[in-house]
Design a protein around this motif. Structure first.
Motif, PDB file in Angstrom:
ATOM      1  N   ALA A  19      -1.329  13.078  -5.823  1.00  0.00           N
ATOM      2  CA  ALA A  19      -2.001  12.654  -7.056  1.00  0.00           C
ATOM      3  C   ALA A  19      -3.335  13.373  -7.214  1.00  0.00           C
ATOM      4  CB  ALA A  19      -2.211  11.142  -7.050  1.00  0.00           C
ATOM      5  N   TYR A  20      -4.113  13.454  -6.136  1.00  0.00           N
ATOM      6  CA  TYR A  20      -5.392  14.168  -6.204  1.00  0.00           C
ATOM      7  C   TYR A  20      -5.167  15.643  -6.525  1.00  0.00           C
ATOM      8  CZ  TYR A  20      -8.571  10.484  -4.737  1.00  0.00           C
ATOM      9  OH  TYR A  20      -9.340   9.343  -4.694  1.00  0.00           O
ATOM     10  N   TRP A  21      -4.171  16.248  -5.896  1.00  0.00           N
ATOM     11  CA  TRP A  21      -3.891  17.665  -6.137  1.00  0.00           C
ATOM     12  C   TRP A  21      -3.494  17.892  -7.583  1.00  0.00           C
ATOM     13  CZ3 TRP A  21       0.704  20.063  -7.590  1.00  0.00           C
ATOM     14  CH2 TRP A  21       0.664  21.461  -7.588  1.00  0.00           C
ATOM     15  N   LYS A  22      -2.557  17.063  -8.106  1.00  0.00           N
ATOM     16  CA  LYS A  22      -2.080  17.224  -9.462  1.00  0.00           C
ATOM     17  C   LYS A  22      -3.170  16.984 -10.496  1.00  0.00           C
ATOM     18  CE  LYS A  22       0.899  17.826 -12.760  1.00  0.00           C
ATOM     19  NZ  LYS A  22       1.358  19.151 -13.097  1.00  0.00           N
ATOM     20  N   TYR A  23      -3.965  15.932 -10.314  1.00  0.00           N
ATOM     21  CA  TYR A  23      -5.028  15.635 -11.282  1.00  0.00           C
ATOM     22  C   TYR A  23      -6.119  16.708 -11.275  1.00  0.00           C
ATOM     23  CZ  TYR A  23      -3.476  11.129 -12.999  1.00  0.00           C
ATOM     24  OH  TYR A  23      -2.783  10.136 -13.629  1.00  0.00           O
TER      25      TYR A  23
ATOM     26  N   PHE B 110       2.510  13.071 -11.952  1.00  0.00           N
ATOM     27  CA  PHE B 110       3.377  14.117 -12.473  1.00  0.00           C
ATOM     28  C   PHE B 110       4.111  13.697 -13.744  1.00  0.00           C
ATOM     29  CE2 PHE B 110       2.681  15.152  -8.089  1.00  0.00           C
ATOM     30  CZ  PHE B 110       2.555  16.529  -8.095  1.00  0.00           C
ATOM     31  N   LEU B 111       3.935  12.452 -14.173  1.00  0.00           N
ATOM     32  CA  LEU B 111       4.611  11.944 -15.363  1.00  0.00           C
ATOM     33  C   LEU B 111       3.661  11.909 -16.547  1.00  0.00           C
ATOM     34  CD1 LEU B 111       6.524   8.930 -13.776  1.00  0.00           C
ATOM     35  CD2 LEU B 111       7.394  11.231 -14.214  1.00  0.00           C
ATOM     36  N   ARG B 112       4.203  12.117 -17.722  1.00  0.00           N
ATOM     37  CA  ARG B 112       3.385  12.057 -18.933  1.00  0.00           C
ATOM     38  C   ARG B 112       3.227  10.616 -19.417  1.00  0.00           C
ATOM     39  NH1 ARG B 112       1.853  16.496 -21.578  1.00  0.00           N
ATOM     40  NH2 ARG B 112       2.804  18.470 -20.995  1.00  0.00           N
ATOM     41  N   ARG B 113       4.262   9.835 -19.239  1.00  0.00           N
ATOM     42  CA  ARG B 113       4.235   8.440 -19.691  1.00  0.00           C
ATOM     43  C   ARG B 113       4.211   7.524 -18.489  1.00  0.00           C
ATOM     44  NH1 ARG B 113       8.537   9.595 -24.193  1.00  0.00           N
ATOM     45  NH2 ARG B 113       7.126  10.380 -25.784  1.00  0.00           N
ATOM     46  N   SER B 114       4.148   6.251 -18.776  1.00  0.00           N
ATOM     47  CA  SER B 114       4.099   5.242 -17.715  1.00  0.00           C
ATOM     48  C   SER B 114       5.282   5.366 -16.767  1.00  0.00           C
ATOM     49  CB  SER B 114       4.089   3.849 -18.340  1.00  0.00           C
ATOM     50  OG  SER B 114       4.228   2.879 -17.336  1.00  0.00           O
ATOM     51  N   GLY B 115       5.022   5.287 -15.490  1.00  0.00           N
ATOM     52  CA  GLY B 115       6.063   5.363 -14.477  1.00  0.00           C
ATOM     53  C   GLY B 115       6.453   3.999 -13.949  1.00  0.00           C
ATOM     54  N   LEU B 116       6.212   2.941 -14.736  1.00  0.00           N
ATOM     55  CA  LEU B 116       6.498   1.587 -14.288  1.00  0.00           C
ATOM     56  C   LEU B 116       7.968   1.426 -13.909  1.00  0.00           C
ATOM     57  CD1 LEU B 116       5.549  -1.313 -13.803  1.00  0.00           C
ATOM     58  CD2 LEU B 116       6.042  -1.771 -16.208  1.00  0.00           C
ATOM     59  N   GLY B 117       8.860   1.917 -14.744  1.00  0.00           N
ATOM     60  CA  GLY B 117      10.292   1.811 -14.468  1.00  0.00           C
ATOM     61  C   GLY B 117      10.679   2.567 -13.210  1.00  0.00           C
TER      62      GLY B 117
ATOM     63  N   ILE C 203       0.849  -1.201   0.000  1.00  0.00           N
ATOM     64  CA  ILE C 203       0.000   0.000   0.000  1.00  0.00           C
ATOM     65  C   ILE C 203       0.880   1.245   0.000  1.00  0.00           C
ATOM     66  CG2 ILE C 203      -1.647   1.344   1.388  1.00  0.00           C
ATOM     67  CD1 ILE C 203      -2.951  -1.086   0.083  1.00  0.00           C
ATOM     68  N   GLU C 204       1.932   1.212   0.817  1.00  0.00           N
ATOM     69  CA  GLU C 204       2.846   2.352   0.871  1.00  0.00           C
ATOM     70  C   GLU C 204       3.512   2.603  -0.477  1.00  0.00           C
ATOM     71  OE1 GLU C 204       6.979   3.620   3.117  1.00  0.00           O
ATOM     72  OE2 GLU C 204       5.892   1.864   3.826  1.00  0.00           O
ATOM     73  N   LEU C 205       4.045   1.569  -1.066  1.00  0.00           N
ATOM     74  CA  LEU C 205       4.703   1.707  -2.359  1.00  0.00           C
ATOM     75  C   LEU C 205       3.710   2.166  -3.436  1.00  0.00           C
ATOM     76  CD1 LEU C 205       7.303   1.443  -3.941  1.00  0.00           C
ATOM     77  CD2 LEU C 205       6.781  -0.967  -4.294  1.00  0.00           C
ATOM     78  N   ALA C 206       2.502   1.616  -3.396  1.00  0.00           N
ATOM     79  CA  ALA C 206       1.476   2.019  -4.363  1.00  0.00           C
ATOM     80  C   ALA C 206       1.115   3.490  -4.195  1.00  0.00           C
ATOM     81  CB  ALA C 206       0.233   1.147  -4.207  1.00  0.00           C
ATOM     82  N   GLY C 207       0.976   3.949  -2.952  1.00  0.00           N
ATOM     83  CA  GLY C 207       0.647   5.355  -2.704  1.00  0.00           C
ATOM     84  C   GLY C 207       1.724   6.292  -3.216  1.00  0.00           C
ATOM     85  N   ILE C 208       2.975   5.937  -2.959  1.00  0.00           N
ATOM     86  CA  ILE C 208       4.091   6.764  -3.423  1.00  0.00           C
ATOM     87  C   ILE C 208       4.129   6.804  -4.944  1.00  0.00           C
ATOM     88  CG2 ILE C 208       6.614   6.919  -3.513  1.00  0.00           C
ATOM     89  CD1 ILE C 208       6.572   5.727  -0.626  1.00  0.00           C
ATOM     90  N   CYS C 209       4.037   5.638  -5.567  1.00  0.00           N
ATOM     91  CA  CYS C 209       4.076   5.572  -7.030  1.00  0.00           C
ATOM     92  C   CYS C 209       2.845   6.221  -7.660  1.00  0.00           C
ATOM     93  CB  CYS C 209       4.213   4.125  -7.494  1.00  0.00           C
ATOM     94  SG  CYS C 209       5.813   3.417  -7.091  1.00  0.00           S
TER      95      CYS C 209
END
Length: 150
Positions: free
Chosen positions: A140-144, A69-76, A57-63
């Motif tokens: 994420a909520y703020w940026k979106y 803030f990224l235009r493309r996938s942030g998987l990497g 959950i922590e890692l998911a929240g951070i990612c």
């Protein structure tokens, strides 16, 4: 559909995937321990799986926050954060001089040996982690809410 509904749906999907995966792994863990005929140590098993669930959950929240803030996938980037945090945890476990890294890395409270020995999760490491996740989700909520979607 509003932007808040869209981001909430994405967040709910991520959390549901984490919950389902952990439920399956927990069930398989119980089945495997029972299959080999060992007594199930319920408290330790539940605490260990809870620690890994909270870690995810922590890692998911951070990612989730970074991905806004990224235009493309942030998987990497997400995989990189997890890998760096894992190696920081290894360094913290190897060296007494680097023990402070346990409070920075995501894995500090998910040490199986510590959980079994203490019979509890270390809240001094867990609470900052949940704070990081909360900050990521809030970002994420703020940026979106400000993002121009084409």
């Amino acid at each position: 559909m509003s932007r808040v509904q869209i981001i909430s749906g994405k967040l709910a999907a991520v959390m549901l995937q984490i919950a389902v995966m952990n439920a399956v792994v927990f069930g398989l863990s119980i089945a495997c321990v029972a299959q080999i005929g060992e007594e199930i140590q319920w408290k330790e098993l539940c605490l260990l799986h809870l620690a890994y669930f909270l870690l995810q959950i922590e890692l998911a929240g951070i990612c989730f926050g970074i991905s806004a803030f990224l235009r493309r996938s942030g998987l990497g980037l997400g995989l990189g954060i997890a890998a760096i945090a894992y190696f920081l945890n290894i360094i913290a476990n190897i060296s007494d001089q680097a023990e402070f890294l346990k409070y920075i890395t995501l894995f500090g409270y998910a040490e199986g040996a510590d959980i079994v020995t203490n019979g509890s999760l270390d809240m001094t490491m867990l609470l900052p982690g949940m704070l990081y996740a909360g900050i990521g989700i809030a970002a994420a909520y703020w940026k979106y809410s400000k993002k121009i979607i084409c």
